[in-house]
Design a protein around this motif. Structure first.
Motif, PDB file in Angstrom:
ATOM      1  N   ALA A 130      33.185 -35.290   9.431  1.00  0.00           N
ATOM      2  CA  ALA A 130      32.258 -34.832   8.389  1.00  0.00           C
ATOM      3  C   ALA A 130      30.817 -34.874   8.897  1.00  0.00           C
ATOM      4  O   ALA A 130      30.016 -33.985   8.591  1.00  0.00           O
ATOM      5  CB  ALA A 130      32.415 -35.694   7.141  1.00  0.00           C
ATOM      6  N   GLY A 131      30.474 -35.920   9.668  1.00  0.00           N
ATOM      7  CA  GLY A 131      29.123 -36.037  10.200  1.00  0.00           C
ATOM      8  C   GLY A 131      28.785 -34.927  11.172  1.00  0.00           C
ATOM      9  O   GLY A 131      27.685 -34.357  11.126  1.00  0.00           O
ATOM     10  N   VAL A 132      29.709 -34.618  12.076  1.00  0.00           N
ATOM     11  CA  VAL A 132      29.469 -33.534  13.028  1.00  0.00           C
ATOM     12  C   VAL A 132      29.263 -32.215  12.284  1.00  0.00           C
ATOM     13  O   VAL A 132      28.370 -31.423  12.610  1.00  0.00           O
ATOM     14  CB  VAL A 132      30.638 -33.427  14.025  1.00  0.00           C
ATOM     15  N   ALA A 133      30.069 -32.003  11.264  1.00  0.00           N
ATOM     16  CA  ALA A 133      29.949 -30.759  10.507  1.00  0.00           C
ATOM     17  C   ALA A 133      28.598 -30.648   9.805  1.00  0.00           C
ATOM     18  O   ALA A 133      27.973 -29.583   9.800  1.00  0.00           O
ATOM     19  CB  ALA A 133      31.083 -30.675   9.479  1.00  0.00           C
ATOM     20  N   VAL A 134      28.133 -31.746   9.220  1.00  0.00           N
ATOM     21  CA  VAL A 134      26.876 -31.662   8.473  1.00  0.00           C
ATOM     22  C   VAL A 134      25.681 -31.540   9.418  1.00  0.00           C
ATOM     23  O   VAL A 134      24.688 -30.875   9.087  1.00  0.00           O
ATOM     24  CB  VAL A 134      26.712 -32.875   7.537  1.00  0.00           C
ATOM     25  N   VAL A 135      25.755 -32.145  10.595  1.00  0.00           N
ATOM     26  CA  VAL A 135      24.683 -31.971  11.580  1.00  0.00           C
ATOM     27  C   VAL A 135      24.602 -30.514  12.007  1.00  0.00           C
ATOM     28  O   VAL A 135      23.507 -29.929  12.097  1.00  0.00           O
ATOM     29  CB  VAL A 135      24.906 -32.888  12.800  1.00  0.00           C
ATOM     30  N   ALA A 136      25.758 -29.915  12.261  1.00  0.00           N
ATOM     31  CA  ALA A 136      25.774 -28.504  12.651  1.00  0.00           C
ATOM     32  C   ALA A 136      25.223 -27.623  11.531  1.00  0.00           C
ATOM     33  O   ALA A 136      24.483 -26.659  11.787  1.00  0.00           O
ATOM     34  CB  ALA A 136      27.209 -28.083  13.000  1.00  0.00           C
ATOM     35  N   THR A 137      25.549 -27.961  10.289  1.00  0.00           N
ATOM     36  CA  THR A 137      25.044 -27.190   9.151  1.00  0.00           C
ATOM     37  C   THR A 137      23.526 -27.281   9.042  1.00  0.00           C
ATOM     38  O   THR A 137      22.835 -26.272   8.838  1.00  0.00           O
ATOM     39  CB  THR A 137      25.678 -27.710   7.848  1.00  0.00           C
ATOM     40  N   ALA A 138      23.003 -28.500   9.173  1.00  0.00           N
ATOM     41  CA  ALA A 138      21.558 -28.688   9.070  1.00  0.00           C
ATOM     42  C   ALA A 138      20.829 -27.930  10.174  1.00  0.00           C
ATOM     43  O   ALA A 138      19.794 -27.280   9.927  1.00  0.00           O
ATOM     44  CB  ALA A 138      21.222 -30.178   9.131  1.00  0.00           C
ATOM     45  N   ALA A 139      21.345 -28.008  11.398  1.00  0.00           N
ATOM     46  CA  ALA A 139      20.697 -27.314  12.516  1.00  0.00           C
ATOM     47  C   ALA A 139      20.776 -25.803  12.341  1.00  0.00           C
ATOM     48  O   ALA A 139      19.789 -25.081  12.576  1.00  0.00           O
ATOM     49  CB  ALA A 139      21.346 -27.738  13.830  1.00  0.00           C
ATOM     50  N   ALA A 140      21.946 -25.301  11.937  1.00  0.00           N
ATOM     51  CA  ALA A 140      22.100 -23.856  11.753  1.00  0.00           C
ATOM     52  C   ALA A 140      21.171 -23.335  10.662  1.00  0.00           C
ATOM     53  O   ALA A 140      20.561 -22.265  10.800  1.00  0.00           O
ATOM     54  CB  ALA A 140      23.553 -23.532  11.406  1.00  0.00           C
ATOM     55  N   ALA A 141      21.042 -24.101   9.566  1.00  0.00           N
ATOM     56  CA  ALA A 141      20.153 -23.675   8.487  1.00  0.00           C
ATOM     57  C   ALA A 141      18.709 -23.613   8.960  1.00  0.00           C
ATOM     58  O   ALA A 141      17.962 -22.684   8.612  1.00  0.00           O
ATOM     59  CB  ALA A 141      20.284 -24.633   7.300  1.00  0.00           C
ATOM     60  N   ALA A 142      18.302 -24.603   9.773  1.00  0.00           N
ATOM     61  CA  ALA A 142      16.917 -24.627  10.257  1.00  0.00           C
ATOM     62  C   ALA A 142      16.636 -23.519  11.253  1.00  0.00           C
ATOM     63  O   ALA A 142      15.511 -23.004  11.314  1.00  0.00           O
ATOM     64  CB  ALA A 142      16.622 -25.987  10.888  1.00  0.00           C
ATOM     65  N   ILE A 143      17.633 -23.117  12.038  1.00  0.00           N
ATOM     66  CA  ILE A 143      17.417 -22.129  13.100  1.00  0.00           C
ATOM     67  C   ILE A 143      17.640 -20.696  12.618  1.00  0.00           C
ATOM     68  O   ILE A 143      17.041 -19.757  13.149  1.00  0.00           O
ATOM     69  CB  ILE A 143      18.338 -22.446  14.298  1.00  0.00           C
ATOM     70  N   VAL A 144      18.474 -20.513  11.595  1.00  0.00           N
ATOM     71  CA  VAL A 144      18.799 -19.157  11.142  1.00  0.00           C
ATOM     72  C   VAL A 144      18.103 -18.814   9.822  1.00  0.00           C
ATOM     73  O   VAL A 144      17.423 -17.790   9.701  1.00  0.00           O
ATOM     74  CB  VAL A 144      20.328 -18.987  10.990  1.00  0.00           C
ATOM     75  N   ILE A 145      18.252 -19.678   8.820  1.00  0.00           N
ATOM     76  CA  ILE A 145      17.737 -19.360   7.484  1.00  0.00           C
ATOM     77  C   ILE A 145      16.223 -19.537   7.419  1.00  0.00           C
ATOM     78  O   ILE A 145      15.500 -18.694   6.882  1.00  0.00           O
ATOM     79  CB  ILE A 145      18.432 -20.238   6.425  1.00  0.00           C
ATOM     80  N   LEU A 146      15.733 -20.633   7.974  1.00  0.00           N
ATOM     81  CA  LEU A 146      14.299 -20.909   7.903  1.00  0.00           C
ATOM     82  C   LEU A 146      13.455 -19.825   8.577  1.00  0.00           C
ATOM     83  O   LEU A 146      12.441 -19.398   8.007  1.00  0.00           O
ATOM     84  CB  LEU A 146      14.018 -22.284   8.512  1.00  0.00           C
ATOM     85  N   PRO A 147      13.804 -19.347   9.780  1.00  0.00           N
ATOM     86  CA  PRO A 147      12.998 -18.269  10.379  1.00  0.00           C
ATOM     87  C   PRO A 147      12.937 -17.015   9.516  1.00  0.00           C
ATOM     88  O   PRO A 147      11.905 -16.324   9.489  1.00  0.00           O
ATOM     89  CB  PRO A 147      13.712 -17.994  11.712  1.00  0.00           C
TER      90      PRO A 147
END
Length: 760
Positions: free
Chosen positions: A310-327
């Motif tokens: 679960a931790g690995v999944a949520v880290v990947a989610t947080a990073a993906a959101a910051a790199i894809v959605i935020l830009p």
């Protein structure tokens, strides 16, 4: 790759944001039921001997080890007609259910057993039962029975306990605590973000990404419950971690974006540059945190494994959101990211002009630059003082003791906790939480050898009585006949009642003595002391491998990031120091009981063994978050320094010091703000009413704050000053390896050449 992602995000921003909003809604709906599918146990290995004993008792002896307890209390006494009527009604109700086995009570048991089911004061008596099914089924049944059977009628009060009821109460408490923690963390985080950025728009972006990460996290946890057991405790950490990392990563990218705007870039190029630089840092940070959490999968208890996947999944989610959605959001906002700057009206009220968010930062004029310059000028005393301080703070960990969690992790207001306290004080012979169960699987040798075995067990120090098919034994003497049902065609079991805390050193010593008593057949040991011993043995065997894997993963990632041999080693040492201090503080607070009144927990003299392991993996990864962010800017300044002499870039110790001071000046405010935000989110878990959730929240908060302040702004610069240009050195083979596979921000990055001997 990052440039391509940024180009796509800036080319189709509206489509990406609409897709993200739809995904957030779907995940929120799907993940809303995640908590009801999570489990509250998972602290022991299913392959442990104590787990085998539990299965044998459930399958062969009608659930002889009760997991549900009802305490019937009355001022009139346990033998009063109203109390007896209430007790027998409870027995009849439980026996009528197909999912309840082995019901016993003070009013229906044989005299040899009944006396143990009445309190020493005579005002309380017990009804014991075994709730069948797996942990989830037993907890659900415990909740239903508690709603149906507990309360006060005609002066008779019925309260619940037992492991099934305790875990049901813990599950309910954690779900409540999570909502409270998020209700505190989100608005406080917004206030801090506004103080950091000034602009309400800029402050809202990291928080929006964090909420997106929470919604996706809940859905991820729900998916995992479809295929494997997931601990309820993962709910707290993964949602908190998702929010904290999403805010951190967004903070890094938004800050770099605003910096590039101030340097004169248009919004789209500024967005691409921010993703190219800060996004690279985010990827490395996410990789280190994910690898640290993935190590938890080597343990064979699902409590820790839950945090791994679960931790690995949520880290990947947080990073993906910051790199894809935020830009995508930054591309749409453009210069409006600085809109609604609340500093303008506030400063006008006091007659001062507001700072210009578009003014470029001059590092040499910042407070951070002056602090780091002073630290480097006093590097030896600063390093010595801080190392001694961390070691002193960590010294209480040398006396750490570990024990399995019981009802005392709950607050005293919880009914199952109150009943547990009564059991420990008033029912020394019937407290199943303390007793040891011995199973002689397949034994058919008759009562004689079993009687001799029970007699030997009863002579062990701290044992109050031994119940067996051959009789009840106290101090080597048979005092009563044995209760029925302790022997059948599958074998026999014995119950060893003890006055010793099973989780204390005395409990461990007693278990060794019991195992040493000659048995008439191979004996399997279960009960609290055996569960505790099995859990510690399982964790201890795998802990060295976990530490080695985390250290190796950290070294490899930081080497790929920096091309240095010494910087990864320095990072590992500094992380270990900050963790040592946090562990020492946790022993002082939670094991020894200091601040127990303030925090509202009960100190039992030991710590839950899984907590330091979990804290180690989480804190190690989160500390690397700031290490990577700091080194990214320092390395950027280092690569931009130096002079070309005879075709070779020569960099000196002065270049190293300048790069370090400028790097901290450009990032100090940001990673300190990130640490404060993470401390708010993680620290909100201290409001929990479950003691080891409090421990984890406070321990991680102290680690993050110490790491971002004392370590990153003082100890790390002091050591990097002392190491000079050796910071960036690697042996020739490793330097060539990094030249081939090391990751850079862009293809034409200038490599960090090795300084020739004597050229410093």
């Amino acid at each position: 790759m990052l440039i391509r992602i940024a180009q796509i995000a800036t080319r189709y921003p509206r489509a990406i944001l609409l897709a993200a909003a739809a995904l957030a809604i779907l995940c929120g709906v799907f993940g809303a039921t995640a908590a009801s599918h999570l489990k509250s146990a998972g602290f022991t290995s299913p392959d442990a001997e104590s787990s085998e004993v539990e299965r044998l008792l459930a399958d062969n002896f009608e659930g002889a080890s009760p997991n549900y307890v009802l305490l019937v209390s009355s001022e009139a006494g346990a033998d009063a007609p109203a109390t007896r009527a209430a007790g027998t009604h409870l027995v009849d109700t439980l026996r009528a259910r197909a999912d309840v086995k082995g019901v016993q009570s003070y009013w229906t048991a044989q005299p040899a057993v009944a006396s143990a089911l009445r309190s020493t004061s005579g005002k309380d008596a017990l009804v014991l039962a075994y709730l069948s099914g797996d942990e989830t089924d037993a907890q659900r049944t415990a909740g239903e029975l508690t709603e149906q059977l507990t309360g006060t009628t005609d002066g008779v009060t019925v309260r619940q306990s037992g492991i099934a009821a305790v875990y049901h109460d813990v599950n309910k408490q954690i779900t409540h605590d999570l909502a409270l923690a998020e209700g505190v963390a989100i608005p406080v985080s917004l206030v801090v973000l506004v103080l950091v950025f000034g602009s309400l728009i800029a402050a809202a972006l990291p928080l929006t990404v964090g909420i997106f990460a929470i919604l996706v996290t809940l859905a991820i946890l729900r998916v995992f419950t479809l295929v494997t057991d997931v601990s309820i405790y993962a709910l707290n950490m993964t949602t908190a971690l998702g929010l904290a990392l999403a805010i951190d990563y967004s903070l890094f990218i938004v800050s770099r974006y605003r910096e590039e705007l101030a340097n004169g870039l248009d919004p789209v190029p500024a967005t691409i540059r921010a993703v190219q630089t800060a996004g690279r840092t985010v990827l490395y940070s996410a990789l280190t945190v994910a690898l640290s959490l993935a190590v938890l999968s080597i343990f064979d208890i699902y409590f820790l494994r839950s945090f791994a996947y679960a931790g690995v999944a949520v880290v990947a989610t947080a990073a993906a959101a910051a790199i894809v959605i935020l830009p995508a959001a930054l591309a749409l906002l453009g210069h409006r990211v600085n809109a609604l700057d609340i500093r303008v009206p506030l400063r006008r009220m006091v007659g001062r002009s507001a700072p210009d968010p578009m003014a470029p930062l001059v590092p040499e004029q910042s407070r951070w630059y002056r602090v780091v310059t002073w630290v480097m000028g006093h590097s030896v005393p600063v390093a010595l003082i801080l190392v001694v301080l961390f070691l002193a703070l960590g010294s209480p960990f040398l006396s750490v003791k570990f024990g399995y969690p019981d009802d005392r992790v709950l607050p005293t207001s919880a009914a199952s906790r109150q009943v547990g306290d009564v059991l420990r004080a008033e029912f020394p012979a019937a407290n199943s939480g303390n007793s040891t169960t011995v199973v002689l699987d397949g034994y058919q040798g008759g009562p004689g050898p079993v009687g001799e075995y029970a007699k030997g067990l009863s002579r062990t120090d701290g044992v109050s009585a031994v119940l067996s098919s051959a009789g009840v034994f106290v101090k080597g003497a048979r005092v009563a006949g044995g209760p029925p049902g302790m022997a059948n065609g599958t074998g026999e079991y014995l119950n060893v009642a003890t006055r010793v805390d099973p989780f204390s050193p005395a409990g461990e010593a007693q278990l060794h003595e019991l195992r040493a008593v000659p048995a008439p057949a191979p004996a399997l040991f279960g009960g609290a002391a055996a569960v505790n011993a099995d859990a510690l043995d399982s964790l201890g065997k795998r802990m060295p491998l976990a530490i080695a894997l985390i250290a190796l993963a950290t070294f490899v990632v930081l080497f790929l990031f920096t091309g240095s041999l010494l910087l990864p080693l320095k990072a590992i040492v500094l992380n270990t120091l900050s963790l040592t201090a946090a562990f020492g503080a946790m022993v002082w607070i939670f094991q020894d009981g200091h601040l127990s009144g303030l925090l509202g927990f009960t100190a039992v003299g030991y710590m839950t063994p899984t907590m330091p392991i979990l804290m180690f993996c989480l804190a190690f990864g989160m500390s690397m978050d700031y290490e990577v962010f700091l080194l990214s800017r320092v390395r950027e300044e280092w690569l931009a320094s130096g002079q070309v002499v005879d075709g070779v870039v020569v960099r000196t110790a002065k270049d190293n010091e300048h790069a370090l001071a400028v790097g901290v000046a450009r990032t100090g405010r940001i990673f300190t703000a990130a640490a404060v935000l993470m401390a708010i989110v993680i620290g909100a878990m201290v409001t929990s009413k479950v003691s080891f959730i409090q421990l984890m929240g406070l321990g991680l908060t102290l680690t993050v704050l110490a790491d971002a302040t004392l370590v990153r702004t003082m100890l790390a610069p002091a050591l990097m000053k002392l190491m000079g240009t050796a910071n960036w050195w690697a042996p020739a083979p490793l330097a060539r390896l990094h030249a081939r596979i090391g990751l850079r921000e862009h293809a034409d990055a200038v490599p960090a050449e090795r300084v020739p001997a004597g050229r410093e």
